[in-house]
Design a protein around this motif. Sequence first.
Motif, PDB file in Angstrom:
ATOM      1  N   UNK A   1      14.818  -0.907 -10.984  1.00 59.61           N
ATOM      2  CA  UNK A   1      15.969  -0.456 -10.194  1.00 59.61           C
ATOM      3  C   UNK A   1      15.675   0.532  -9.076  1.00 59.61           C
ATOM      4  N   UNK A   2      14.463   0.972  -8.898  1.00 63.89           N
ATOM      5  CA  UNK A   2      14.190   1.965  -7.856  1.00 63.89           C
ATOM      6  C   UNK A   2      12.870   1.665  -7.157  1.00 63.89           C
ATOM      7  N   UNK A   3      12.804   2.040  -5.884  1.00 62.51           N
ATOM      8  CA  UNK A   3      11.585   1.871  -5.085  1.00 62.51           C
ATOM      9  C   UNK A   3      11.138   3.234  -4.579  1.00 62.51           C
ATOM     10  N   UNK A   4       9.876   3.527  -4.772  1.00 61.73           N
ATOM     11  CA  UNK A   4       9.255   4.719  -4.205  1.00 61.73           C
ATOM     12  C   UNK A   4       8.470   4.292  -2.966  1.00 61.73           C
ATOM     13  N   UNK A   5       8.811   4.894  -1.825  1.00 64.47           N
ATOM     14  CA  UNK A   5       8.169   4.505  -0.565  1.00 64.47           C
ATOM     15  C   UNK A   5       7.519   5.711   0.097  1.00 64.47           C
ATOM     16  N   UNK A   6       6.458   5.440   0.850  1.00 63.91           N
ATOM     17  CA  UNK A   6       5.723   6.502   1.551  1.00 63.91           C
ATOM     18  C   UNK A   6       5.438   6.050   2.977  1.00 63.91           C
ATOM     19  N   UNK A   7       5.530   6.985   3.892  1.00 66.81           N
ATOM     20  CA  UNK A   7       5.064   6.735   5.254  1.00 66.81           C
ATOM     21  C   UNK A   7       4.580   8.054   5.846  1.00 66.81           C
ATOM     22  N   UNK A   8       3.769   7.961   6.892  1.00 67.65           N
ATOM     23  CA  UNK A   8       3.167   9.155   7.481  1.00 67.65           C
ATOM     24  C   UNK A   8       3.668   9.427   8.899  1.00 67.65           C
TER      25      UNK A   8
ATOM     26  N   UNK B   1       2.411  12.988   3.663  1.00 64.57           N
ATOM     27  CA  UNK B   1       3.277  11.822   3.596  1.00 64.57           C
ATOM     28  C   UNK B   1       4.742  12.203   3.465  1.00 64.57           C
ATOM     29  N   UNK B   2       5.597  11.300   3.950  1.00 67.57           N
ATOM     30  CA  UNK B   2       7.046  11.433   3.772  1.00 67.57           C
ATOM     31  C   UNK B   2       7.465  10.398   2.728  1.00 67.57           C
ATOM     32  N   UNK B   3       8.119  10.848   1.690  1.00 70.18           N
ATOM     33  CA  UNK B   3       8.436   9.985   0.553  1.00 70.18           C
ATOM     34  C   UNK B   3       9.941   9.813   0.401  1.00 70.18           C
TER      35      UNK B   3
ATOM     36  N   UNK C   1      -6.322   3.129  -7.804  1.00 67.23           N
ATOM     37  CA  UNK C   1      -6.532   3.122  -6.373  1.00 67.23           C
ATOM     38  C   UNK C   1      -5.312   2.704  -5.579  1.00 67.23           C
ATOM     39  N   UNK C   2      -4.247   2.277  -6.276  1.00 68.15           N
ATOM     40  CA  UNK C   2      -3.040   1.838  -5.583  1.00 68.15           C
ATOM     41  C   UNK C   2      -2.259   2.985  -4.934  1.00 68.15           C
TER      42      UNK C   2
ATOM     43  N   UNK D   1       0.806  -1.231   0.000  1.00 63.01           N
ATOM     44  CA  UNK D   1       0.000   0.000   0.000  1.00 63.01           C
ATOM     45  C   UNK D   1       0.837   1.278   0.000  1.00 63.01           C
ATOM     46  N   UNK D   2       2.106   1.180   0.387  1.00 67.34           N
ATOM     47  CA  UNK D   2       2.938   2.375   0.505  1.00 67.34           C
ATOM     48  C   UNK D   2       4.284   2.258  -0.205  1.00 67.34           C
TER      49      UNK D   2
END
Length: 360
Positions: free
Chosen positions: A54-61, A82-84, A101-102, A46-47
Motif C-alpha cells: 500500500x505504500x511507495x518510498x521514493x527518492x530523488x536528488x 536525497x529528497x524522500x 545494494x538496492x 533504483x529510487x
Amino acid sequence: MTPLEQYHSTLNTLRVLKNEPKHFHTVEHVPMKSRAPMFGLTTINNDSWLIGDRAILSRRFSKPWPTDTLNLISTWTASDGGYYAITDAPVIPPSRPWKPGDGPALIHLAGGVGATIDDSGVAALTAKCVYSIGDVCIKMHHTIHCDSADEHITIEELSKHFPLPNRTFALPTVLYHARYDDRYFLITSKVPGETAAQLWWDFNNTTKDRYANLIAEACIKVATLTSNNLGTGIDGTISNRFGKLLTRKDMPNILANCDAVNISIQPPFCFFHDDIGPTNVVIDRQKGTVRIIDWQGALFVPREWIGINFARGLAMVQDPPIPENYQSNDYAQRVWRALQRRGFSNDGSVWLEWKSVDWQ
C-alpha cells in the motif's frame, strides 16, 4: 550472524525446502499476506521501493517533493542529499524482490532463522525485520507477535505526555504506519547515534555509569505515566506479555502470584518499555544523550517490575559480534544500581526462584 547473513541463510533454507517465496518466481505482484515480513520490501527501480502492498518510498536528488504531490503521506530531506517521499499506492506498480545494494539496508532481523511454514504455506520465518535508508527505519512484523498497542500510538502518546525540551530522552518521529493482513508497517526517523550494544564495551566505567543513570532516569520519567489497568498498552490494549511472566504452569492466578513474589498489585501501575536492553538504547556521544527505540511491547506494570527487569537482566540481549571483554550482566547491573539509588529495592530474587519451576 549479521542480519544480511540471516537473510541469506533463511532464503537458502527455503530453497532447500523448495518453498522459496512466490514473488521470486513471478513478475505478478504477490500480496503481503503471502509473504513473510522479511520479504515485505520490494524494489520498483533504483529510487523507488514498495512497502507491503500500500505504500511507495521514493527518492530523488534534484529537488524536494512538493506538498501537493499525488497521494503524499510524508516527505523529508536526508543527510545523504536525497529528497524522500512516502505516497499511497492505489495502483500497485511492478516490483522485484529486494537484494543487497538496492538502497535500503537490512539492519535487523528477529524471530528465528529456521524454516517454519504456516497453514497457508507462507514462510513464517521472522517476527520482525528493519531496513534503513535516508535517515529512516522501515519496520515490518507479524501482528500475531505483538499484542500490545501499535508502536506508532505509543510513540505519539509519549511525545504528547513528555514534550521537549523537558524530556530527558529522545523518541523517533512517525512518518508512516499501517496494519493489514496480519502485518504491521512502521516508518520512523532514524535517531542519530549508535546502540549501547555497539558502544558499551569501549566505554570506561565512569562513562558506563553516566549512561546507566540516563537510562534509569528515562525509565522513571516514563513511569510517571500511570494506569489502573495492569498489563495493558498505552491505549488500553490488553497484552499477555506481562501475564506470562507472572504465571506458572501450576499457578495461573496473576494477582495471587504477585503477592507470593512480593510484587505489589495495587494500582496505579507504571508505564514501562519492557525491552530496554542495549540494542534498544541509542547513544549520541556528541550530545551525551540517550534515545530509546522499539516501543512495541511497552505496557503498564507494577513499579517494582521496572527494577526487577534490570536486576535479573531480562531481555538484555547483545547482538553479535560478541566483544572479548563482554560481561553478560554489566549493562543491566549498572542500570539496576542507578535505579537502586533512586529508591528501587526489589531485585527479583523471590520471583526468579518462584518462576524457575517453569524452566525445570
